[in-house]
Scaffold this motif. Structure first.
Motif, mmCIF file in Angstrom:
data_model
loop_
_atom_site.group_PDB
_atom_site.id
_atom_site.type_symbol
_atom_site.label_atom_id
_atom_site.label_comp_id
_atom_site.label_asym_id
_atom_site.label_seq_id
_atom_site.Cartn_x
_atom_site.Cartn_y
_atom_site.Cartn_z
ATOM 1 N N SER A 119 3.014 5.486 -2.657
ATOM 2 C CA SER A 119 1.714 4.848 -2.883
ATOM 3 C C SER A 119 1.208 4.333 -1.540
ATOM 4 O O SER A 119 1.994 3.922 -0.689
ATOM 5 C CB SER A 119 1.803 3.719 -3.916
ATOM 6 N N PHE A 120 -0.104 4.400 -1.362
ATOM 7 C CA PHE A 120 -0.682 3.921 -0.100
ATOM 8 C C PHE A 120 -2.091 3.418 -0.355
ATOM 9 O O PHE A 120 -2.726 3.749 -1.375
ATOM 10 C CB PHE A 120 -0.668 5.015 0.972
ATOM 11 N N LYS A 178 -6.960 5.870 8.861
ATOM 12 C CA LYS A 178 -7.691 5.533 7.639
ATOM 13 C C LYS A 178 -6.819 4.848 6.578
ATOM 14 O O LYS A 178 -7.296 4.536 5.493
ATOM 15 C CB LYS A 178 -8.297 6.813 7.029
ATOM 16 N N VAL A 179 -5.551 4.622 6.904
ATOM 17 C CA VAL A 179 -4.602 4.097 5.921
ATOM 18 C C VAL A 179 -4.262 2.646 6.230
ATOM 19 O O VAL A 179 -3.922 2.294 7.361
ATOM 20 C CB VAL A 179 -3.318 4.954 5.895
ATOM 21 N N GLU A 180 -4.345 1.804 5.196
ATOM 22 C CA GLU A 180 -4.085 0.368 5.352
ATOM 23 C C GLU A 180 -2.608 0.030 5.205
ATOM 24 O O GLU A 180 -2.069 -0.801 5.931
ATOM 25 C CB GLU A 180 -4.905 -0.407 4.322
ATOM 26 N N PHE A 181 -1.929 0.635 4.243
ATOM 27 C CA PHE A 181 -0.496 0.378 4.018
ATOM 28 C C PHE A 181 0.119 1.595 3.337
ATOM 29 O O PHE A 181 -0.589 2.412 2.729
ATOM 30 C CB PHE A 181 -0.274 -0.875 3.158
ATOM 31 N N GLU A 229 5.549 9.194 6.575
ATOM 32 C CA GLU A 229 5.516 8.917 8.015
ATOM 33 C C GLU A 229 4.165 9.300 8.612
ATOM 34 O O GLU A 229 3.645 8.598 9.501
ATOM 35 C CB GLU A 229 6.652 9.672 8.700
ATOM 36 N N PHE A 230 3.580 10.390 8.137
ATOM 37 C CA PHE A 230 2.241 10.781 8.588
ATOM 38 C C PHE A 230 1.202 9.733 8.194
ATOM 39 O O PHE A 230 0.371 9.315 9.010
ATOM 40 C CB PHE A 230 1.880 12.148 7.990
ATOM 41 N N ASN A 269 -7.774 -0.049 -3.788
ATOM 42 C CA ASN A 269 -7.745 1.063 -2.836
ATOM 43 C C ASN A 269 -6.432 1.839 -2.873
ATOM 44 O O ASN A 269 -6.180 2.685 -2.020
ATOM 45 C CB ASN A 269 -8.000 0.549 -1.412
ATOM 46 N N LEU A 270 -5.579 1.556 -3.865
ATOM 47 C CA LEU A 270 -4.261 2.191 -3.912
ATOM 48 C C LEU A 270 -4.338 3.615 -4.485
ATOM 49 O O LEU A 270 -5.006 3.862 -5.497
ATOM 50 C CB LEU A 270 -3.294 1.353 -4.750
ATOM 51 N N ILE A 271 -3.638 4.511 -3.825
ATOM 52 C CA ILE A 271 -3.472 5.891 -4.278
ATOM 53 C C ILE A 271 -1.994 6.139 -4.549
ATOM 54 O O ILE A 271 -1.134 5.739 -3.770
ATOM 55 C CB ILE A 271 -3.940 6.894 -3.196
ATOM 56 N N ARG A 272 -1.695 6.796 -5.667
ATOM 57 C CA ARG A 272 -0.324 7.227 -5.924
ATOM 58 C C ARG A 272 -0.230 8.731 -5.703
ATOM 59 O O ARG A 272 -1.011 9.502 -6.268
ATOM 60 C CB ARG A 272 0.105 6.917 -7.353
#
Length: 424
Positions: free
Chosen positions: A343-344, A313-316, A306-307, A400-403
């Protein structure tokens, strides 16, 4: 009231699998022995012929491992379980138990990368074809099933996309073709989802992850629901005579537990991918606190998701219990909570994502997921670094994905660290 009358998961996590008699150790003992003594050649002969139950060599069974198998079977509601040396071994044995050269399986294309490679690049060399289909695309699924298809395989919660498998629908389609549905429940565990309740026939785990929970022990588990009627499909390995056991027929000798019995007595016998008793013991200790840990993992992860969803700075953000998630309704149907994997995407590309990872202090960079500590990984720089941006996009893993694998620390501390790294 005996322990068998207790069905709540909190109780089963702690109590199932081992009931000591008077004077026996209260905690499951580590039976660190490869072999076991008998006084009669007839008894040993009956053990080898599968006419009697018991332990005679730890590759096929051990009292400590048996306690782990009974615990996970009780949690999942299965008739039997088999422990293996790793999660990879669990999925390998689950497939090879009922599939041979010239046949095929249908698998979801969002399965764990190790499973994808096992099915798509290794088993094909041994004559077993894997047909990969998109998650929850049922028309594509139907097009790929034919008379040589022996099973459907998917993951309840995909890694790292966090897509939810529509278990009930997949089970209905599988059973309409007289084939079983096998699901990997690693990232949700029976605490969050019991796939057998929704029609899955076999459930697999990398117990290395949440079940053990402390990143100390590699292992795998296979749970047999006992619900699939093997005689309706084309499974002679279970319904016809096995000459290596003097003509024994598994469905006749073991009834509903035939599938699990064959894995133990044929695949573990021949491949030898059994766990050590000590690893089984550590996994049992982990499951004792599984219910409590999964509650905290999920609470922390939802708060962090939720944050992230509101961060500039977050796309998805991909997390099944976000109300904005396309899988939110499926998540409410199948899961008790969302698990700890998020993942974001960071606005920008590979460079920004890599810089985020390098700027973290509390979350650490490891190639692992799902234990008590919080981790972050940039797949494009690590597990999928061989792929171009275009190839990553096709795989559903943009550059650009981070897990994130969210642990049981204080959520506010984790958010502070993530926020500082994003602003870096």
């Amino acid at each position: 009231m005996t322990k068998k009358n207790f069905k709540n998961l909190e109780t089963l996590c702690v109590q199932a699998g081992y009931e000591p008699k008077s004077g026996q150790p209260r905690v499951v003992p580590i039976v660190q022995s490869t072999t076991f003594k008998y006084d009669s050649t007839e008894t040993v002969a009956n053990l080898f012929d599968l006419k009697e139950g018991g332990f005679f060599y730890t590759r096929l069974g051990n009292p400590t491992t048996d306690a782990l198998e009974k615990k996970i079977a009780a949690l999942d509601g299965g008739v039997a379980a088999v422990a293996t040396s790793s999660g990879q071994s669990a999925n390998l044995n689950a497939v090879l138990n009922i599939t041979k050269a010239g046949e095929n399986i249908v698998a979801l294309n969002n399965v764990y990368g190790g499973t994808f490679n096992l099915l798509g690049t290794t088993l094909i060399k041994y004559g077993i074809e894997a047909r990969f289909v998109s998650c929850n695309d049922f028309e594509e699924l139907e097009r790929n099933i034919d008379s040589k298809t022996r099973l459907i395989l998917g993951e309840v919660l995909a890694n790292p996309s966090t897509q939810i498998l529509d278990i009930e629908k997949y089970a209905q389609i599988a059973h309409s073709h007289n084939i079983p549905l096998i699901v990997d429940n690693t990232l949700t565990t029976p605490v969050l989802c019991k796939p057998i309740d929704f029609g899955a026939d076999v459930v697999t785990y990398a117990s290395t992850k949440y079940l053990e929970g402390h990143a100390t022990t590699i292992g795998g588990l296979i749970v047999d629901s006992g619900n699939f009627n093997w005689s309706k499909g084309n499974y002679p390995c279970l319904t016809e005579k096995d000459e290596s056991y003097h003509g024994l027929v598994f469905t006749e000798a073991f009834g509903k537990a035939a599938y699990a019995a064959r894995i133990r007595t044929v695949l573990l016998r021949d491949f030898g991918n059994a766990p050590s008793p000590f690893n089984a013991f550590l996994t049992i200790l982990g499951i004792d606190t599984l219910f409590l840990r999964l509650e905290r993992h999920s609470q922390n992860a939802l708060k962090i998701a939720e944050f992230l969803e509101k961060h500039e700075k977050v796309e998805f953000v991909n997390y099944p219990f976000l109300k904005s998630s396309p899988d939110y309704e499926l998540a409410k149907k199948y899961l008790r909570a969302g698990s700890g994997v998020i993942s974001f995407g960071i606005k920008g590309g590979r460079e920004e994502a890599a810089k985020f990872i390098d700027s973290l202090e509390l979350l650490t960079l490891v190639v692992h997921v799902s234990d008590v500590r919080s981790y972050a990984l940039h797949p494009a720089s690590s597990t999928h670094r061989q792929l171009s941006d275009e190839e990553l996009k096709k795989a559903g893993i943009p550059g650009n994905l981070i897990r994130l694998s969210i642990g049981i620390e204080n959520a506010d501390d984790l958010i502070s660290d993530i926020d500082n790294a994003l602003r870096a």
